[in-house]
Motif scaffolding. Structure first.
Motif, PDB file in Angstrom:
ATOM      1  N   LYS A 105       0.844  -1.204   0.000  1.00  0.00           N
ATOM      2  CA  LYS A 105       0.000   0.000   0.000  1.00  0.00           C
ATOM      3  C   LYS A 105       0.872   1.244   0.000  1.00  0.00           C
ATOM      4  CE  LYS A 105      -4.354  -1.380   0.383  1.00  0.00           C
ATOM      5  NZ  LYS A 105      -5.388  -0.991  -0.544  1.00  0.00           N
ATOM      6  N   SER A 106       1.928   1.201   0.821  1.00  0.00           N
ATOM      7  CA  SER A 106       2.842   2.335   0.909  1.00  0.00           C
ATOM      8  C   SER A 106       3.500   2.580  -0.448  1.00  0.00           C
ATOM      9  CB  SER A 106       3.895   2.067   1.983  1.00  0.00           C
ATOM     10  OG  SER A 106       4.806   3.127   2.062  1.00  0.00           O
ATOM     11  N   GLN A 108       2.271   1.638  -3.356  1.00  0.00           N
ATOM     12  CA  GLN A 108       1.216   2.114  -4.260  1.00  0.00           C
ATOM     13  C   GLN A 108       0.969   3.610  -4.060  1.00  0.00           C
ATOM     14  OE1 GLN A 108      -2.157  -0.407  -3.427  1.00  0.00           O
ATOM     15  NE2 GLN A 108      -1.686  -1.832  -5.106  1.00  0.00           N
ATOM     16  N   GLN A 109       0.933   4.007  -2.770  1.00  0.00           N
ATOM     17  CA  GLN A 109       0.710   5.418  -2.459  1.00  0.00           C
ATOM     18  C   GLN A 109       1.862   6.259  -3.003  1.00  0.00           C
ATOM     19  OE1 GLN A 109      -2.131   6.682  -1.020  1.00  0.00           O
ATOM     20  NE2 GLN A 109      -1.262   8.639  -1.664  1.00  0.00           N
ATOM     21  N   GLU A 110       3.091   5.756  -2.834  1.00  0.00           N
ATOM     22  CA  GLU A 110       4.263   6.463  -3.345  1.00  0.00           C
ATOM     23  C   GLU A 110       4.202   6.575  -4.859  1.00  0.00           C
ATOM     24  OE1 GLU A 110       8.944   5.718  -2.823  1.00  0.00           O
ATOM     25  OE2 GLU A 110       7.759   5.076  -1.089  1.00  0.00           O
ATOM     26  N   ASN A 113       1.592   9.068  -5.728  1.00  0.00           N
ATOM     27  CA  ASN A 113       2.118  10.415  -5.509  1.00  0.00           C
ATOM     28  C   ASN A 113       3.068  10.824  -6.639  1.00  0.00           C
ATOM     29  OD1 ASN A 113       0.677  10.645  -3.170  1.00  0.00           O
ATOM     30  ND2 ASN A 113       2.397  10.150  -1.806  1.00  0.00           N
TER      31      ASN A 113
END
Length: 129
Positions: A105-106, A108-110, A113
């Protein structure tokens, strides 16, 4: 009178002889009774020893039964500990999956972004043109 004394003396001797025979028979009877009493006492001692051995055997059996119960409880405890270990291993695997998912998830979020940042840069580059 002399013959009367001899006859009385003979009767007394016969009576004495009979009395001695009766005493000898009584002594034999007494000896037999002593033997029977001794045998009876030995029998009682033997029975007491057998009872003592039976008591010891019963006590040993009771101890054995208690040891069997203790062993069964130890086995049950061992099984519960194995089950606990298996559950802990399962929990650890689930926690590893959670960490992996969190990392994914981290990432994916990165990535999101970075895409947003790239899109914004692209918009600003388009706007400048």
């Amino acid at each position: 009178l002399d013959s009367l004394l001899k006859e009385t003396s003979n009767i007394d001797r016969a009576y004495l002889h009979e009395t001695k025979e009766k005493m000898a028979l009584n002594q034999e009877l007494l000896n037999e009774m002593k033997e029977q009493t001794t045998l009876h006492e030995e029998g009682i001692e033997k029975q007491q020893q057998e009872l003592k051995e039976m008591d010891e055997t019963a006590l040993q059996q009771e101890i054995l039964n208690e040891l069997k119960k203790y062993t069964a409880l130890q086995q049950e405890l061992l099984n519960l500990m194995k089950e606990k270990t298996a559950l802990q291993q399962e929990t650890l695997k689930q926690m590893e999956k959670i960490v992996e998912l969190t990392e994914a998830k981290s990432l994916q979020q990165e990535l999101l972004n970075l895409k947003i940042e790239r899109n914004e840069k692209a918009k600003s580059s388009c706007t400048l043109m």
